[in-house]
Design a protein around this motif. Structure first.
Motif, mmCIF file in Angstrom:
data_model
loop_
_atom_site.group_PDB
_atom_site.id
_atom_site.type_symbol
_atom_site.label_atom_id
_atom_site.label_comp_id
_atom_site.label_asym_id
_atom_site.label_seq_id
_atom_site.Cartn_x
_atom_site.Cartn_y
_atom_site.Cartn_z
ATOM 1 N N THR A 72 0.656 -1.258 0.064
ATOM 2 C CA THR A 72 -0.130 -0.009 0.035
ATOM 3 C C THR A 72 0.975 1.096 0.056
ATOM 4 O OG1 THR A 72 -1.572 -1.130 1.109
ATOM 5 C CG2 THR A 72 -1.753 1.207 1.204
ATOM 6 N N ARG A 73 1.855 1.256 0.945
ATOM 7 C CA ARG A 73 2.850 2.267 0.946
ATOM 8 C C ARG A 73 3.471 2.823 -0.495
ATOM 9 N NH1 ARG A 73 6.619 1.753 5.611
ATOM 10 N NH2 ARG A 73 7.250 3.662 4.801
ATOM 11 N N LEU A 74 3.934 1.485 -1.022
ATOM 12 C CA LEU A 74 4.837 1.430 -2.282
ATOM 13 C C LEU A 74 3.731 2.152 -3.396
ATOM 14 C CD1 LEU A 74 6.837 -1.592 -2.389
ATOM 15 C CD2 LEU A 74 7.683 0.863 -2.063
ATOM 16 N N ALA A 76 1.137 3.974 -2.942
ATOM 17 C CA ALA A 76 0.980 5.521 -2.769
ATOM 18 C C ALA A 76 1.926 6.267 -3.116
ATOM 19 C CB ALA A 76 0.465 5.712 -1.396
ATOM 20 N N ALA A 77 3.185 5.907 -3.013
ATOM 21 C CA ALA A 77 4.415 6.769 -3.275
ATOM 22 C C ALA A 77 4.655 6.676 -4.679
ATOM 23 C CB ALA A 77 5.666 6.173 -2.384
ATOM 24 N N ALA A 78 4.267 5.758 -5.516
ATOM 25 C CA ALA A 78 4.710 5.612 -6.840
ATOM 26 C C ALA A 78 4.269 6.892 -7.702
ATOM 27 C CB ALA A 78 3.887 4.326 -7.399
ATOM 28 N N PRO A 79 4.916 7.301 -8.849
ATOM 29 C CA PRO A 79 4.568 8.370 -9.616
ATOM 30 C C PRO A 79 3.353 7.985 -10.150
ATOM 31 C CG PRO A 79 6.661 7.481 -10.118
ATOM 32 C CD PRO A 79 6.421 6.877 -8.910
ATOM 33 N N GLN A 80 2.409 8.930 -10.360
ATOM 34 C CA GLN A 80 1.288 8.907 -10.963
ATOM 35 C C GLN A 80 1.665 8.838 -12.636
ATOM 36 O OE1 GLN A 80 -1.626 7.664 -9.551
ATOM 37 N NE2 GLN A 80 -0.435 7.712 -7.915
#
Length: 142
Positions: A72-74, A76-80
């Protein structure tokens, strides 16, 4: 068919990329690699080293899957992903709503350009008048 040769540097690059089993190497490179392997002790050492590395990597246990929290954290942190200008314009214009009029306009413009480039004009009407034997168009004739 000519047989390709391979340098020791290329052999080492292939061993680094594909490992110590020649069956995993690109088919176009295998024959030349076997030929070099038969004649070069350094190529044999490179292949043995690659095979030992393969065996070591295969002996390692598989890593555990990431936890749900980490996933979930990864995510959420991934570039859109960025939306391209063309895609955003397409969405802004309503997609297929204007496709018909745009097609009609481009078709009309294409026909107009073709007529303009080919120079179709009144002399074609004059030739038609000759065929139809109409005297009204006699002043157009050359």
């Amino acid at each position: 068919m000519t047989e390709r040769s391979i340098t020791e540097q290329r052999f080492a690059e292939l061993a680094d990329s594909y490992g110590g089993d020649l069956q995993r190497w690109p088919a176009a490179e295998r024959a030349a690699a076997r030929q070099l392997l038969d004649s070069s002790p350094s190529a044999q050492r490179v292949l043995q080293h690659a095979a030992a590395l393969d065996a070591t990597l295969h002996a390692l246990p598989a890593p555990p899957p990431p936890s749900a929290r980490l996933r979930t954290r990864l995510l959420a942190a991934a570039p859109q992903p960025r939306v391209s200008l063309l895609r955003s314009l397409w969405a802004e214009l309503g997609g297929l709503r204007y496709a018909g009029p745009a097609f009609a306009a481009s078709l009309t413009l294409g026909i107009m350009l073709a007529v303009w480039q080919t120079g179709i004009d009144e002399p074609a009407d004059a030739e038609l008048a000759i065929v139809l034997d109409e005297s009204d168009y006699q002043d157009w004739l050359p």
